[in-house]
Design a protein around this motif. Structure first.
Motif, mmCIF file in Angstrom:
data_model
loop_
_atom_site.group_PDB
_atom_site.id
_atom_site.type_symbol
_atom_site.label_atom_id
_atom_site.label_comp_id
_atom_site.label_asym_id
_atom_site.label_seq_id
_atom_site.Cartn_x
_atom_site.Cartn_y
_atom_site.Cartn_z
ATOM 1 N N ILE A 134 57.452 31.201 52.999
ATOM 2 C CA ILE A 134 56.302 30.856 53.831
ATOM 3 C C ILE A 134 55.087 31.599 53.295
ATOM 4 O O ILE A 134 55.126 32.823 53.121
ATOM 5 C CB ILE A 134 56.556 31.217 55.307
ATOM 6 N N ASN A 135 54.036 30.848 53.024
ATOM 7 C CA ASN A 135 52.816 31.432 52.481
ATOM 8 C C ASN A 135 51.927 31.983 53.593
ATOM 9 O O ASN A 135 52.142 31.723 54.778
ATOM 10 C CB ASN A 135 52.052 30.387 51.666
ATOM 11 N N PHE A 153 51.036 31.435 63.106
ATOM 12 C CA PHE A 153 50.776 31.397 61.672
ATOM 13 C C PHE A 153 51.152 32.741 61.049
ATOM 14 O O PHE A 153 51.030 33.795 61.686
ATOM 15 C CB PHE A 153 49.307 31.085 61.388
ATOM 16 N N ASN A 180 59.847 24.873 58.579
ATOM 17 C CA ASN A 180 60.084 25.942 57.597
ATOM 18 C C ASN A 180 60.914 27.076 58.184
ATOM 19 O O ASN A 180 61.165 28.073 57.514
ATOM 20 C CB ASN A 180 58.761 26.486 57.060
ATOM 21 N N ASN A 206 48.906 32.190 56.066
ATOM 22 C CA ASN A 206 48.174 31.185 56.851
ATOM 23 C C ASN A 206 48.952 29.886 57.013
ATOM 24 O O ASN A 206 48.389 28.891 57.484
ATOM 25 C CB ASN A 206 46.803 30.883 56.243
ATOM 26 N N GLU A 207 50.229 29.886 56.665
ATOM 27 C CA GLU A 207 51.067 28.707 56.898
ATOM 28 C C GLU A 207 51.639 28.770 58.310
ATOM 29 O O GLU A 207 52.049 29.827 58.786
ATOM 30 C CB GLU A 207 52.194 28.637 55.871
ATOM 31 N N GLU A 208 51.678 27.617 58.969
ATOM 32 C CA GLU A 208 52.137 27.595 60.365
ATOM 33 C C GLU A 208 53.654 27.698 60.423
ATOM 34 O O GLU A 208 54.376 27.070 59.638
ATOM 35 C CB GLU A 208 51.674 26.318 61.066
#
Length: 232
Positions: A199-200, A108, A177, A202-204
């Motif tokens: 990609i934000n 993450f 992503n 805490n995004e996997e």
């Protein structure tokens, strides 16, 4: 021993005249501030004015816009992958691994990652196909459920099962992503994970494993809208 030392004389050009004929034999003597300033000004002027035949024309400093255009032209003419790889080594992305809703562990992002940036290098041992087949059987005998092997080319495979980094925890997704790319750094092939989109936090991190089609199917649990249902 109480005789007075002769007073130091100055020449017409302002430089001190040594009575003994040698500066070393007279020891240390203090220089007046005026003389020191005169010497510094003369030496500075001499240093700043090169000979006429060696003078070069200088231009003013680049503005911010010119610097950006110069950098873009430089990155376009040179290997941008190499520049990005050096930047990745200098300042690694902040990542963490924890439980994933896709499968077991996942990787993450702990910071926003822009599109088309190097996220992480897939690190492991470079082995041949024969060694990879032997290790895969040995891992099954040892009860290791998942082996982390990534093919670089026809002859080389990176095994990150026991000697790897966080990149081995990246899960598969049919709508990822990120994507994997093989680059060459100092005549050595490396696998680097790039971001396909923003990609934000805490995004996997996910990418498509692109397994070859086989009869024995491996179910895919990515949960994306266009999920193929299997990894292979």
């Amino acid at each position: 021993t109480s005789f007075s030392t002769p007073k130091k004389k100055k020449r017409d050009d302002g430089m001190r005249e040594h009575v003994t004929g040698c500066a070393r034999s007279e020891g240390y003597y203090k220089i007046d501030k005026k003389d020191k300033l005169k010497y510094l000004n003369n030496s500075r002027a001499f240093a700043e004015e090169p000979p006429a035949d060696t003078q070069v024309r200088t231009r003013p400093l680049l503005t911010a816009g010119e610097q950006r255009r110069l950098l873009s032209s430089f990155t376009g003419s040179c290997d941008s992958d190499l520049l990005k790889f050096n930047q990745l080594k200098f300042r690694k992305k902040k990542l963490k691994f924890c439980k994933s809703h896709i499968h077991d562990w996942g990787l993450f992002a702990m910071e926003p990652i822009a599109a088309d940036e190097m996220v992480i290098e897939y690190v492991g041992q470079n082995i041949r196909q024969v060694i990879a087949d032997m290790r895969e059987k040995r891992y099954e005998d040892e009860g290791i459920g998942s082996s982390y092997m990534f093919r670089v080319d026809h002859d080389t495979i990176i095994d990150a099962t026991k000697c790897g980094n966080f990149a081995r925890f990246i899960n598969h997704s049919c709508n990822p992503n990120c994507y994997a790319k093989v680059i060459t750094v100092e005549s050595q092939k490396k696998i680097v994970i790039y971001s396909k989109q923003h990609i934000n936090v805490n995004e996997e991190i996910t990418y498509d494993y692109k397994f070859p089609i086989e009869d024995v199917k491996i179910p895919c649990l990515c949960g994306s809208e266009n999920c193929r249902g299997t990894l292979n």
